[in-house]
Design a protein around this motif. Structure first.
Motif, PDB file in Angstrom:
ATOM      1  N   TYR A 113      -6.699   2.925  13.866  1.00  0.00           N
ATOM      2  CA  TYR A 113      -6.077   3.371  12.744  1.00  0.00           C
ATOM      3  C   TYR A 113      -4.698   3.447  13.029  1.00  0.00           C
ATOM      4  O   TYR A 113      -4.530   3.337  13.852  1.00  0.00           O
ATOM      5  CB  TYR A 113      -6.649   5.029  12.186  1.00  0.00           C
ATOM      6  CG  TYR A 113      -6.491   5.816  13.477  1.00  0.00           C
ATOM      7  CD1 TYR A 113      -5.292   6.758  13.995  1.00  0.00           C
ATOM      8  CD2 TYR A 113      -7.731   6.093  14.301  1.00  0.00           C
ATOM      9  CE1 TYR A 113      -5.326   7.151  15.124  1.00  0.00           C
ATOM     10  CE2 TYR A 113      -7.782   6.736  15.438  1.00  0.00           C
ATOM     11  CZ  TYR A 113      -6.638   7.472  15.798  1.00  0.00           C
ATOM     12  OH  TYR A 113      -6.371   8.232  16.818  1.00  0.00           O
ATOM     13  N   THR A 121      -8.612   0.080   5.363  1.00  0.00           N
ATOM     14  CA  THR A 121      -8.032   0.497   3.959  1.00  0.00           C
ATOM     15  C   THR A 121      -6.876  -0.672   3.614  1.00  0.00           C
ATOM     16  O   THR A 121      -6.915  -0.945   2.390  1.00  0.00           O
ATOM     17  CB  THR A 121      -7.170   1.816   4.160  1.00  0.00           C
ATOM     18  OG1 THR A 121      -8.053   2.936   4.779  1.00  0.00           O
ATOM     19  CG2 THR A 121      -6.362   2.120   3.068  1.00  0.00           C
ATOM     20  N   PHE A 122      -6.610  -1.562   4.452  1.00  0.00           N
ATOM     21  CA  PHE A 122      -5.468  -2.316   4.139  1.00  0.00           C
ATOM     22  C   PHE A 122      -6.254  -3.726   4.156  1.00  0.00           C
ATOM     23  O   PHE A 122      -5.787  -4.839   3.690  1.00  0.00           O
ATOM     24  CB  PHE A 122      -4.465  -2.529   5.623  1.00  0.00           C
ATOM     25  CG  PHE A 122      -3.935  -1.344   5.820  1.00  0.00           C
ATOM     26  CD1 PHE A 122      -2.947  -0.914   5.063  1.00  0.00           C
ATOM     27  CD2 PHE A 122      -4.439  -0.626   6.944  1.00  0.00           C
ATOM     28  CE1 PHE A 122      -2.377   0.195   5.352  1.00  0.00           C
ATOM     29  CE2 PHE A 122      -3.575   0.488   7.355  1.00  0.00           C
ATOM     30  CZ  PHE A 122      -2.421   0.964   6.595  1.00  0.00           C
ATOM     31  N   ALA A 163      -0.395  11.330   8.093  1.00  0.00           N
ATOM     32  CA  ALA A 163      -1.507  10.820   7.098  1.00  0.00           C
ATOM     33  C   ALA A 163      -2.040   9.754   8.123  1.00  0.00           C
ATOM     34  O   ALA A 163      -1.265   9.146   8.956  1.00  0.00           O
ATOM     35  CB  ALA A 163      -0.952  10.267   5.846  1.00  0.00           C
ATOM     36  N   ARG A 164      -3.451   9.861   8.133  1.00  0.00           N
ATOM     37  CA  ARG A 164      -3.971   8.743   9.126  1.00  0.00           C
ATOM     38  C   ARG A 164      -4.709   7.696   8.252  1.00  0.00           C
ATOM     39  O   ARG A 164      -5.616   8.218   7.519  1.00  0.00           O
ATOM     40  CB  ARG A 164      -4.877   9.639  10.014  1.00  0.00           C
ATOM     41  CG  ARG A 164      -5.921   8.660  10.774  1.00  0.00           C
ATOM     42  CD  ARG A 164      -6.530   9.294  12.000  1.00  0.00           C
ATOM     43  NE  ARG A 164      -5.658   9.616  12.909  1.00  0.00           N
ATOM     44  CZ  ARG A 164      -5.931  10.596  14.028  1.00  0.00           C
ATOM     45  NH1 ARG A 164      -7.233  10.946  14.328  1.00  0.00           N
ATOM     46  NH2 ARG A 164      -4.954  10.729  14.725  1.00  0.00           N
ATOM     47  N   VAL A 165      -4.651   6.589   8.419  1.00  0.00           N
ATOM     48  CA  VAL A 165      -5.030   5.525   7.498  1.00  0.00           C
ATOM     49  C   VAL A 165      -5.641   4.448   8.480  1.00  0.00           C
ATOM     50  O   VAL A 165      -5.235   3.863   9.431  1.00  0.00           O
ATOM     51  CB  VAL A 165      -4.059   4.772   6.833  1.00  0.00           C
ATOM     52  CG1 VAL A 165      -4.648   3.831   5.964  1.00  0.00           C
ATOM     53  CG2 VAL A 165      -3.139   5.784   6.216  1.00  0.00           C
ATOM     54  N   VAL A 178       0.916   5.049   0.787  1.00  0.00           N
ATOM     55  CA  VAL A 178       0.462   6.176   1.759  1.00  0.00           C
ATOM     56  C   VAL A 178       1.020   7.501   1.228  1.00  0.00           C
ATOM     57  O   VAL A 178       2.394   7.455   1.572  1.00  0.00           O
ATOM     58  CB  VAL A 178       0.397   6.147   3.111  1.00  0.00           C
ATOM     59  CG1 VAL A 178      -0.019   6.906   3.903  1.00  0.00           C
ATOM     60  CG2 VAL A 178      -0.619   4.702   3.350  1.00  0.00           C
ATOM     61  N   THR A 229       0.834  -1.158   0.052  1.00  0.00           N
ATOM     62  CA  THR A 229       0.138   0.046   0.190  1.00  0.00           C
ATOM     63  C   THR A 229       0.923   1.277  -0.079  1.00  0.00           C
ATOM     64  O   THR A 229       1.946   1.225   0.811  1.00  0.00           O
ATOM     65  CB  THR A 229      -0.864  -0.097   1.377  1.00  0.00           C
ATOM     66  OG1 THR A 229      -1.880  -1.312   1.301  1.00  0.00           O
ATOM     67  CG2 THR A 229      -1.663   1.316   1.389  1.00  0.00           C
ATOM     68  N   VAL A 263       3.929  -0.833   3.817  1.00  0.00           N
ATOM     69  CA  VAL A 263       3.506   0.395   3.304  1.00  0.00           C
ATOM     70  C   VAL A 263       4.677   1.490   3.138  1.00  0.00           C
ATOM     71  O   VAL A 263       5.341   1.476   3.699  1.00  0.00           O
ATOM     72  CB  VAL A 263       2.621   1.182   4.739  1.00  0.00           C
ATOM     73  CG1 VAL A 263       2.071   2.460   4.341  1.00  0.00           C
ATOM     74  CG2 VAL A 263       1.457   0.191   5.136  1.00  0.00           C
ATOM     75  N   ASP A 280      -0.999   6.174  12.320  1.00  0.00           N
ATOM     76  CA  ASP A 280      -0.608   7.436  11.759  1.00  0.00           C
ATOM     77  C   ASP A 280       0.731   7.436  11.138  1.00  0.00           C
ATOM     78  O   ASP A 280       1.506   6.509  11.633  1.00  0.00           O
ATOM     79  CB  ASP A 280      -0.742   8.547  12.896  1.00  0.00           C
ATOM     80  CG  ASP A 280      -1.960   9.036  13.387  1.00  0.00           C
ATOM     81  OD1 ASP A 280      -2.969   8.820  12.538  1.00  0.00           O
ATOM     82  OD2 ASP A 280      -2.227   9.349  14.076  1.00  0.00           O
TER      83      ASP A 280
END
Length: 372
Positions: free
Chosen positions: A202, A155-156, A149-151, A141, A139, A264, A204
């Protein structure tokens, strides 16, 4: 679950269980009537989404039945003697397709004299099969203009599933991140754990992650900068409370989980910005060095004066072109260059004009009076 007379594991594909009825295992009957005893079995279950599943109570409004949808009593019951032992064995006597959760079973016995007795006990069907965890293997980001960035965990995911219930997600980092983004003030979910190495909603990412070396992405034996590993935890809802895993679930009635790994890549696509000093004109002999001139300074917020900025920090350099003549006049073009850690640059130029502010305009003649 301790109060259940029988705990059955659900089939991982049908999510139901079969209970083979063994009368002798649970009941002892003594009758003065010296004839055979017959019995029947009925049941009732809590609805699938009933929140009482971890602390169940009989649903008095529901009747005991021998069939409820796919769940039903099948086979032939045996015949008992007056002590409750089998005189003739049952033939495949069972309750099939028992749903997840609690089912109450009622046993009614009748002797040859017409005396009837009954008892009720509970069967729990539990899901012990973890969900299937399917991750995005890789992934990318991209950091925002504040350098973070907060994911969120979802998302994963790349199709994780469970054959019995929906699934929920948590995510954690393999190593401590030292990224301090704003706190989560949501009223719907609790705050994330204080360390993102613990599973939470999440994770960060920040500028420091671009220099991290956790993954050998190309297999050359060296860790490559800018790659971070995270763990996706996939939870089912085995206890049927509508929530997935801790911190929501009752620890005495847990859900099942499985994990998978994601690599990531942290990227910064935002170039730096620079605002140059205004062009100016100075007198011959004035100091034209940068120390004597106005120059951009770093600022995280916009300024009305010369400045440069970047979401992840940057460094500034400059160069001069042009020259002065023998009289010290001319034009200098000063180019300021800002470069961020990702190699992106921003430039601007300032023109410095050097002039003689008091130029010589020719000889000045004075006439003297020699007649005196």
């Amino acid at each position: 679950l301790d109060d259940a007379a029988e705990i059955l594991n659900a089939d991982p594909y049908s999510c139901t269980a079969t209970w083979n009825i063994d009368f002798e295992k649970y009941f002892e009957i003594i009758s003065e009537c010296d004839t055979t005893i017959t019995y029947t079995v009925e049941f009732k279950s809590l609805p699938f989404d009933d929140p009482r599943i971890c602390d169940p109570a009989p649903a008095s409004e529901l009747p005991f039945v021998t069939k409820d949808g796919a769940t039903e009593v099948l086979g032939t019951p045996g015949v008992l003697d007056k002590t409750g032992k089998y005189k003739t064995r049952p033939i495949n006597h069972r309750i099939v397709n028992l749903p997840l959760g609690r089912t109450w079973v009622a046993i009614y016995v009748k002797d040859g004299c017409g005396n009837v007795s009954s008892d009720v006990f509970e069967i729990e069907v539990v899901d012990k099969t973890p969900p299937v965890a399917v991750c995005d293997e890789y992934t990318v980001v991209t950091l925002t203009n504040n350098g973070f960035a907060r994911v969120f965990a979802e998302t994963f995911d790349d199709g994780s599933h469970d054959n019995c219930t929906p699934v929920g997600f948590q995510v954690s980092r393999m190593n401590s991140e030292n990224c301090e983004l704003r706190q989560d003030v949501s009223t719907v979910y609790p705050l994330n754990p204080p360390s993102h190495t613990q599973p939470g909603r999440y994770v960060d990412f920040c500028c420091r992650d671009m220099a991290r070396t956790e993954v050998d992405i190309n297999g050359d034996g060296r860790f490559d900068p800018g790659y971070v590993q995270v763990v996706l935890t996939v939870w089912d809802d085995a206890n049927l409370d509508g929530k997935f895993g801790p911190p929501f679930a009752n620890p005495n009635c847990p859900d099942n989980s499985n994990t998978c790994m994601v690599v990531v890549k942290i990227e910064d696509k935002i170039p730096p910005f620079i605002k140059c000093p205004a062009n100016k004109t100075i007198a011959c002999g004035a100091d034209t060095s940068l120390l004597a001139s106005e120059r951009p300074v770093f600022s995280a917020v916009a300024l009305s004066t010369p400045y440069f900025t970047d979401n992840c920090g940057a460094t500034m350099s400059y160069s001069n072109s042009g020259k002065l003549d023998n009289c010290g006049q001319g034009v200098i073009t000063r180019t300021f260059t800002v470069r961020d850690d990702g190699g992106r640059i921003a430039t601007c130029t300032q023109t410095i004009t050097v002039r003689n502010m008091n130029p010589y305009t020719g000889p000045s003649w004075a006439f003297l009076d020699y007649s005196a």
